[in-house]
Scaffold this active site. Sequence first.
Site, mmCIF file in Angstrom:
data_model
loop_
_atom_site.group_PDB
_atom_site.id
_atom_site.type_symbol
_atom_site.label_atom_id
_atom_site.label_comp_id
_atom_site.label_asym_id
_atom_site.label_seq_id
_atom_site.Cartn_x
_atom_site.Cartn_y
_atom_site.Cartn_z
ATOM 1 N N ALA A 187 6.125 4.080 3.815
ATOM 2 C CA ALA A 187 5.462 4.414 5.072
ATOM 3 C C ALA A 187 4.388 5.493 4.872
ATOM 4 O O ALA A 187 4.175 6.011 3.777
ATOM 5 C CB ALA A 187 6.500 4.866 6.093
ATOM 6 N N HIS A 188 3.730 5.825 5.996
ATOM 7 C CA HIS A 188 2.602 6.760 5.942
ATOM 8 C C HIS A 188 3.037 8.165 5.514
ATOM 9 O O HIS A 188 4.131 8.624 5.804
ATOM 10 C CB HIS A 188 1.869 6.804 7.288
ATOM 11 C CG HIS A 188 2.724 7.229 8.447
ATOM 12 N ND1 HIS A 188 2.303 7.190 9.751
ATOM 13 C CD2 HIS A 188 3.987 7.703 8.503
ATOM 14 C CE1 HIS A 188 3.260 7.629 10.548
ATOM 15 N NE2 HIS A 188 4.284 7.942 9.811
ATOM 16 N N ASN A 189 2.121 8.820 4.788
ATOM 17 C CA ASN A 189 2.270 10.215 4.344
ATOM 18 C C ASN A 189 3.353 10.422 3.289
ATOM 19 O O ASN A 189 3.669 11.562 2.950
ATOM 20 C CB ASN A 189 2.558 11.145 5.534
ATOM 21 C CG ASN A 189 1.489 11.074 6.597
ATOM 22 O OD1 ASN A 189 0.316 10.914 6.291
ATOM 23 N ND2 ASN A 189 1.888 11.167 7.851
#
Length: 335
Positions: free
Chosen positions: A235-237
Amino acid sequence: MKVKAIADILDGEVDGDPEREIKDIAPVDEVDENTIAVLRGEEDWRKIKKKAGAVVIPHNVVPDRRSSYSFIRVKNAEVAFVRLVELFYPREVPQPSISPMAYLGDVKLGKDVYIGAYTWIGDAVEIGDRTVVYPFVYIAGGAKIGANTVIYPGVVIYPRVTIGSNVVIHSGTIIGSPGFGYVRCEDGWLHIPQVGGVVIEDDVHIGANVTIDSGTLRPTRIGKGVKIDNLVQIAHNVKIGENTVIAAQTGIAGSSELGNWVVLGGQVGITDHVKLGDGVMVAAQSGVTKSAPPHTKLFGYPAREYNKARRTYAILFELPQIARKVKELEKRLKE
């Protein structure tokens, strides 16, 4: 190829006939007089059913002197196996060329690049020397791809993605798709723009049908030497440290951070904002909900220190028997 030549490639020592001709590599239980096999330990001797052309053994394994095999002693049998497979089955690399059926915008290409048919490459893309982009790949404008990288058919690369050198990306993988981030409002859910992109460092291998989401403002980062199996969601980050290994069907939620040399078994789930230190190992199908210090072994759901989790599960399986004993005691007390 002669045994001596193979030994030189493996940095090994020959014990036996160095001139024996070897035509192929085979599993231990299928090796014959024309092939070579790799033994991991002394127990593998029992698996040899025919006369072997040659056998690769670790330095600490005592050869079976009753046989007439040629032996090659090596420091690391696993590394020797990889080199042998690469020797007898070298990867086919297409000749450098650009298909007339590919679309290329205003791009910067290195030397000896291959671009397959029906691939679409946007403006301001940079591709390094000897990189291979197979057919039916989409690369959005502005992407940067290093040298000696291989991108297999059906890969999609979104904007703001940087990919290093010696990277392998298998079919169906999507890199840089918008992260799953929403804010609740009166009319429903408002999507948070994900403009941080993705950075994939050198020597990363990514399996088939993997998704790596764009970061929100900073890039999602995959460190040098990371190996990712098929069907993994990142997922993001998220930040993944160097030389980490992630097995199939694992999901890593947003803003989690993995250190260097972390090992995740198959179907591991990691919740958001978790931090795992260097060398952490997580057993298959575990659910990680809390951060863990370096070199911790985790198991179960929720994941706990491995030995504690094993003891807990051992007691858990005894609960029906314990419940029966409690009922018997209650019955006796009433009497």
